[in-house]
Design a protein around this motif. Structure first.
Motif, short mmCIF file in Angstrom:
data_model
loop_
_atom_site.label_atom_id
_atom_site.label_comp_id
_atom_site.label_asym_id
_atom_site.label_seq_id
_atom_site.Cartn_x
_atom_site.Cartn_y
_atom_site.Cartn_z
N GLU A 1 0.92 -1.22 -0.03
CA GLU A 1 0.14 0.17 -0.11
C GLU A 1 0.91 1.32 0.03
N ARG A 2 1.94 1.07 0.82
CA ARG A 2 2.71 2.27 0.97
C ARG A 2 3.40 2.41 -0.45
N ASP A 3 3.88 1.33 -1.26
CA ASP A 3 4.49 1.53 -2.56
C ASP A 3 3.56 2.21 -3.28
N GLN A 4 2.29 1.76 -3.50
CA GLN A 4 1.09 2.66 -4.33
C GLN A 4 1.09 4.04 -4.12
N ALA A 5 1.12 4.32 -2.93
CA ALA A 5 1.08 6.00 -2.31
C ALA A 5 2.12 6.41 -2.99
N ILE A 6 3.63 5.87 -2.75
CA ILE A 6 4.63 6.56 -3.33
C ILE A 6 4.66 6.68 -4.87
N ALA A 7 4.07 5.66 -5.55
CA ALA A 7 4.21 5.78 -6.70
C ALA A 7 3.00 6.87 -7.32
N LEU B 1 7.30 11.75 -12.37
CA LEU B 1 7.80 10.52 -12.83
C LEU B 1 6.56 9.26 -12.96
N PHE B 2 6.43 9.17 -14.29
CA PHE B 2 5.34 8.19 -14.61
C PHE B 2 5.59 6.79 -14.57
N ASN B 3 4.50 5.94 -14.22
CA ASN B 3 4.39 4.48 -14.43
C ASN B 3 5.43 3.90 -13.72
N LEU B 4 5.67 4.27 -12.42
CA LEU B 4 6.30 3.37 -11.89
C LEU B 4 5.82 2.19 -10.93
N SER B 5 4.68 2.20 -10.95
CA SER B 5 4.02 1.03 -10.32
C SER B 5 4.43 -0.31 -10.88
N GLY B 6 4.63 -1.25 -10.17
CA GLY B 6 4.94 -2.89 -10.61
C GLY B 6 3.75 -3.13 -11.24
N HIS B 7 3.77 -4.38 -12.17
CA HIS B 7 2.70 -4.88 -12.76
C HIS B 7 1.71 -5.36 -11.95
N ARG B 8 0.48 -5.12 -12.32
CA ARG B 8 -0.79 -5.30 -11.25
C ARG B 8 -0.70 -6.69 -10.67
#
Ligand code: PLP
Length: 360
Positions: A306-312, A320-327
């Motif tokens: 969840e923290r990763d998502q908030a940071i992305a 800085l776009f599209n840094l989330s990992g694959h779904r």
């Protein structure tokens, strides 16, 4: 602004500028690039040039044919077994990630058998499955592997490629031209263009001519036969003119940059900078075994999805776009394809430091 998308990936700015200019109708032909005929000499020059450049960049000998095909990597998952799994009707697969697994399933879906020799799934694909010493290549038509696992971030670099006495095929969709491979080690290679070669719409296939000649294929439609593409110079039907045109410009750009060796040196510099930062951080963790780490898709997490998502999400506000990992896996994924400048890595590291202070 930097785009870290895994695919379609970032394209070189000079290529985008050229495309923009050639979208305008040419004052002599009164046609833009997307309106020209695939039978025109203009396009013939483009497709010839694309093939020549690819042969030059990858050192592809005359033993191999080069085809430009529509349908993406996913169609190749079916075309490969349709064309080459006709003797034993069985392929071997090293399950190093989602796309290796999909290739195995695709072979089964068209009536072939696929044996998963080894899988790193239990370890979330953080290490690479390898060939055991008792692997008997004679039992299979070929071994299929994915050189770079776009989602999970582990790579069979040339130095750690499994050695087989039999035929070897590779899905190089996400690291073709990013690092050197010896084409002679493979019997067939394919790569969807949209990560490191250009826009979506065209897939490159490099196939050994002798191997094709050995096949007796029945019940395979014309559009799914590599031989038809080679015989008709990838113009059995209307090819994706725009995608091949853009691919040719990207290949030209790679040549101007000094070819694959130069890209490789830059990709090592970019990815090492990011991995070094992550390894020295107690907040972020790069997950893949060091020897197998991808140069093109750097996967990491703070160990709190969840923290990763908030940071992305915060990252997008800073350009800085599209840094989330694959779904399917979450976390972060920074794709550092050839066209990604080192400044993107610098900006990312600066941002990650700030995020650590905000979220720790
Ligand atoms: N193989 C790899 C390694 C990929 O990364 C992808 C797409 O991301 C595919 C195959 C599937 O490609 P396509 O979407 O072109 O069918």
């Amino acid at each position: 602004n930097y785009n870290f998308s895994a695919g379609p990936g970032v394209l070189p700015t000079p290529v985008l500028t050229k495309i923009k200019n050639e979208f305008i109708k040419n004052e002599f032909t009164h046609m833009s690039i997307i309106e020209i005929s695939h039978r025109s000499t203009q396009f013939e020059e483009i497709i010839n040039s694309a093939e020549e450049r690819l042969r030059d960049l990858m050192n592809i000998s005359d033993d191999y044919g080069v085809a430009f095909i529509q349908g993406g990597g996913s169609t190749q998952f079916e075309m490969l077994p349709l064309n080459f799994a006709n003797n034993k009707n069985r392929i071997a697969v090293l399950d190093s990630g989602n796309f290796a697994s999909k290739a195995a399933q695709a072979a089964v879906n068209i009536g072939k058998q696929a044996t998963i020799l080894d899988s790193s799934k239990m370890d979330h694909y953080h290490h690479l499955p390898m060939l055991s010493t008792d692997f008997n290549a004679d039992e299979y038509d070929y071994l299929h592997l994915t050189t770079n696992n776009t989602i999970e971030g582990a790579t069979y670099h040339q130095s750690i490629l499994p050695k087989t006495a039999g035929r070897l095929t590779a899905d190089m969709s996400s690291n073709i031209l990013a690092e050197p491979y010896d084409v002679n080690d493979f019997d067939a290679i394919f790569a969807g263009a949209q990560k490191n070669l250009g826009p979506a719409g065209v897939t490159v296939a490099i196939v050994k001519k002798d191997w094709l000649k050995e096949q007796s294929i029945e019940n395979v439609g014309s559009m799914l036969r590599y031989q038809n593409y080679l015989d008709k110079h990838s113009m059995y039907n209307t090819p994706p003119v725009f995608s091949i045109y853009a691919l040719n410009l990207v290949l030209e750009w790679v040549q101007e940059q000094g070819g694959v060796d130069s890209m490789y040196a830059q990709n090592i510099e970019k990815s090492s900078k990011l991995y070094d930062y992550l390894d020295n951080s107690t907040f972020y963790h790069a997950l893949v075994d060091e020897s197998a780490r991808s140069l093109t898709n750097v996967v990491f997490t703070t160990a709190d999805l969840e923290r990763d998502q908030a940071i992305a999400k915060d990252a997008t506000k800073e350009g800085l776009f599209n840094l989330s990992g694959h779904r399917s896996v979450g976390g972060f994924r920074a794709s550092l394809y050839n066209a990604q400048p080192i400044e993107a890595v610098d900006a990312l590291i600066t941002f990650l430091k700030k995020a650590e202070n905000n979220y720790k």
